[in-house]
Design a protein around this motif. Structure first.
Motif, PDB file in Angstrom:
ATOM      1  N   ALA A 145       9.817  12.503 -37.424  1.00 32.59           N
ATOM      2  CA  ALA A 145       9.566  11.593 -38.550  1.00 32.59           C
ATOM      3  C   ALA A 145       8.354  10.729 -38.233  1.00 32.59           C
ATOM      4  O   ALA A 145       8.021  10.502 -37.061  1.00 32.59           O
ATOM      5  N   ALA A 146       7.696  10.241 -39.263  1.00 37.35           N
ATOM      6  CA  ALA A 146       6.525   9.372 -39.085  1.00 37.35           C
ATOM      7  C   ALA A 146       6.477   8.352 -40.211  1.00 37.35           C
ATOM      8  O   ALA A 146       7.011   8.572 -41.302  1.00 37.35           O
ATOM      9  N   TRP A 147       5.816   7.223 -39.930  1.00 38.92           N
ATOM     10  CA  TRP A 147       5.564   6.184 -40.931  1.00 38.92           C
ATOM     11  C   TRP A 147       4.073   5.952 -41.041  1.00 38.92           C
ATOM     12  O   TRP A 147       3.311   6.217 -40.095  1.00 38.92           O
ATOM     13  N   ALA A 148       3.654   5.442 -42.174  1.00 39.12           N
ATOM     14  CA  ALA A 148       2.275   4.997 -42.339  1.00 39.12           C
ATOM     15  C   ALA A 148       2.097   3.680 -41.578  1.00 39.12           C
ATOM     16  O   ALA A 148       2.901   2.747 -41.729  1.00 39.12           O
ATOM     17  N   TYR A 149       1.068   3.604 -40.760  1.00 45.34           N
ATOM     18  CA  TYR A 149       0.791   2.378 -40.012  1.00 45.34           C
ATOM     19  C   TYR A 149       0.598   1.198 -40.962  1.00 45.34           C
ATOM     20  O   TYR A 149       1.055   0.081 -40.687  1.00 45.34           O
ATOM     21  N   ASP A 150      -0.056   1.420 -42.093  1.00 42.34           N
ATOM     22  CA  ASP A 150      -0.311   0.338 -43.050  1.00 42.34           C
ATOM     23  C   ASP A 150       0.979  -0.316 -43.525  1.00 42.34           C
ATOM     24  O   ASP A 150       0.986  -1.509 -43.864  1.00 42.34           O
ATOM     25  N   ASP A 151       2.072   0.440 -43.562  1.00 49.67           N
ATOM     26  CA  ASP A 151       3.346  -0.097 -44.056  1.00 49.67           C
ATOM     27  C   ASP A 151       3.956  -1.121 -43.114  1.00 49.67           C
ATOM     28  O   ASP A 151       4.777  -1.952 -43.541  1.00 49.67           O
ATOM     29  N   VAL A 152       3.602  -1.069 -41.830  1.00 48.89           N
ATOM     30  CA  VAL A 152       4.219  -1.961 -40.842  1.00 48.89           C
ATOM     31  C   VAL A 152       3.210  -2.845 -40.111  1.00 48.89           C
ATOM     32  O   VAL A 152       3.601  -3.663 -39.263  1.00 48.89           O
ATOM     33  N   GLU A 153       1.947  -2.706 -40.433  1.00 43.37           N
ATOM     34  CA  GLU A 153       0.899  -3.448 -39.723  1.00 43.37           C
ATOM     35  C   GLU A 153       1.144  -4.948 -39.755  1.00 43.37           C
ATOM     36  O   GLU A 153       0.956  -5.647 -38.751  1.00 43.37           O
ATOM     37  N   ALA A 154       1.565  -5.486 -40.908  1.00 43.84           N
ATOM     38  CA  ALA A 154       1.702  -6.927 -41.078  1.00 43.84           C
ATOM     39  C   ALA A 154       2.789  -7.535 -40.188  1.00 43.84           C
ATOM     40  O   ALA A 154       2.753  -8.726 -39.874  1.00 43.84           O
ATOM     41  N   TYR A 155       3.754  -6.734 -39.769  1.00 44.18           N
ATOM     42  CA  TYR A 155       4.831  -7.259 -38.914  1.00 44.18           C
ATOM     43  C   TYR A 155       5.055  -6.349 -37.702  1.00 44.18           C
ATOM     44  O   TYR A 155       6.173  -6.173 -37.227  1.00 44.18           O
ATOM     45  N   TRP A 156       3.958  -5.809 -37.187  1.00 49.51           N
ATOM     46  CA  TRP A 156       3.999  -4.860 -36.081  1.00 49.51           C
ATOM     47  C   TRP A 156       4.839  -5.352 -34.912  1.00 49.51           C
ATOM     48  O   TRP A 156       5.665  -4.619 -34.355  1.00 49.51           O
ATOM     49  N   ASP A 157       4.653  -6.617 -34.520  1.00 52.72           N
ATOM     50  CA  ASP A 157       5.329  -7.146 -33.335  1.00 52.72           C
ATOM     51  C   ASP A 157       6.842  -7.214 -33.493  1.00 52.72           C
ATOM     52  O   ASP A 157       7.557  -7.370 -32.499  1.00 52.72           O
ATOM     53  N   GLU A 158       7.343  -7.109 -34.707  1.00 56.00           N
ATOM     54  CA  GLU A 158       8.789  -7.179 -34.935  1.00 56.00           C
ATOM     55  C   GLU A 158       9.488  -5.829 -34.723  1.00 56.00           C
ATOM     56  O   GLU A 158      10.718  -5.784 -34.603  1.00 56.00           O
ATOM     57  N   LEU A 159       8.730  -4.743 -34.721  1.00 53.19           N
ATOM     58  CA  LEU A 159       9.337  -3.431 -34.515  1.00 53.19           C
ATOM     59  C   LEU A 159       9.974  -3.369 -33.124  1.00 53.19           C
ATOM     60  O   LEU A 159       9.488  -3.983 -32.175  1.00 53.19           O
ATOM     61  N   ILE A 160      11.060  -2.625 -33.017  1.00 57.99           N
ATOM     62  CA  ILE A 160      11.845  -2.593 -31.777  1.00 57.99           C
ATOM     63  C   ILE A 160      11.887  -1.173 -31.214  1.00 57.99           C
ATOM     64  O   ILE A 160      12.190  -0.217 -31.936  1.00 57.99           O
ATOM     65  N   LEU A 161      11.582  -1.063 -29.929  1.00 58.36           N
ATOM     66  CA  LEU A 161      11.755   0.191 -29.189  1.00 58.36           C
ATOM     67  C   LEU A 161      13.092   0.159 -28.471  1.00 58.36           C
ATOM     68  O   LEU A 161      13.434  -0.845 -27.814  1.00 58.36           O
ATOM     69  N   ARG A 162      13.844   1.255 -28.569  1.00 57.37           N
ATOM     70  CA  ARG A 162      15.102   1.360 -27.842  1.00 57.37           C
ATOM     71  C   ARG A 162      15.224   2.762 -27.259  1.00 57.37           C
ATOM     72  O   ARG A 162      14.639   3.714 -27.771  1.00 57.37           O
ATOM     73  N   ALA A 163      16.022   2.866 -26.218  1.00 55.67           N
ATOM     74  CA  ALA A 163      16.359   4.181 -25.670  1.00 55.67           C
ATOM     75  C   ALA A 163      17.742   4.116 -25.047  1.00 55.67           C
ATOM     76  O   ALA A 163      18.175   3.058 -24.566  1.00 55.67           O
TER      77      ALA A 163
END
Length: 227
Positions: free
Chosen positions: A125-143
């Motif tokens: 799956a992929a997202w458009a960077y433009d859709d999340v650019e404004a709140y990039w730092d809020e995205l969460i990486l998990r494993a």
């Protein structure tokens, strides 16, 4: 290497195919330089060489990218790292998720070789960077990893802990746009507990504003080490 993605954007979901010919792993990509230095010193005690620069860009053979759910590795000393994977398609910057799977035994000899030796699993799956650019730092990486038959949280942190992807792209390519047919992983967050191998690895990029995720799970098929 041709990769297929389902693009989930503000536009209707679409299937795309991307031919990645240049693959870059951005290492030592945290924002906190003091924390990076502490980690470098910890690894140096284990025999891992100090990086020649921070961040450091490792060139990986593009045929190491895979979207299969089973990955073959030599020996039982490798482990995954969840990272944002950024690339472009028809002039549009897109993001997905990849694992910088690394041979930890070889790492003490050569960090570059330890990364280049292993396949790099990529989500579908992929997202458009433009859709999340404004709140990039809020995205969460998990494993999560499998331990004793249970799923155990292995990594978790916001992208605020890592350098901005446009900074990483500019540092390597000299421009704030990922070139067509190129892909870059953008660093990882710390492991919870020691870095350790596991028979399966699940990674997630979570968007808290839209409550959506990119997830991918892969298992390891361990090949014997023959002298």
């Amino acid at each position: 290497m041709k990769l297929s993605f389902e693009l989930d954007s503000t536009e209707p979901t679409a299937s795309i195919e991307v031919d990645i010919k240049t693959c870059i792993v951005a290492g030592w990509a945290g924002r906190d330089l003091a924390a990076i230095e502490h980690h470098i010193e910890e690894l140096a005690e284990l025999g891992v060489p100090r990086p020649s620069a921070v961040p450091l860009y490792y060139r990986i053979a593009s045929n190491q990218l895979t979207q299969e759910q089973e990955v073959e590795v030599v020996g039982d000393g490798s482990s995954g790292e969840a990272e944002v994977f950024i690339f472009s398609h028809q002039g549009k910057t897109l993001i997905s998720l990849a694992s910088d799977h690394t041979d930890r035994k070889l790492e003490a000899h050569s960090v570059a070789l330890s990364k280049q030796l292993c396949a790099k699993p990529v989500a579908r799956a992929a997202w458009a960077y433009d859709d999340v650019e404004a709140y990039w730092d809020e995205l969460i990486l998990r494993a999560w990893i499998e331990e004793d038959g249970s799923s155990v949280l292995y990594q978790e942190g916001t992208l605020a802990l890592l350098r901005h992807p446009m900074e990483l792209i500019e540092g390597h390519f000299g421009q704030r746009a990922i070139p067509e047919h190129a892909g870059m992983t953008c660093g990882t967050v710390a492991a919870i507990g020691p870095i350790r191998p596991a028979p399966s690895f699940t990674m997630e990029l979570f968007d808290p504003r839209r409550e959506r995720s990119i997830r991918h799970t892969y298992t390891l098929r361990i090949l014997p080490e023959v002298a």
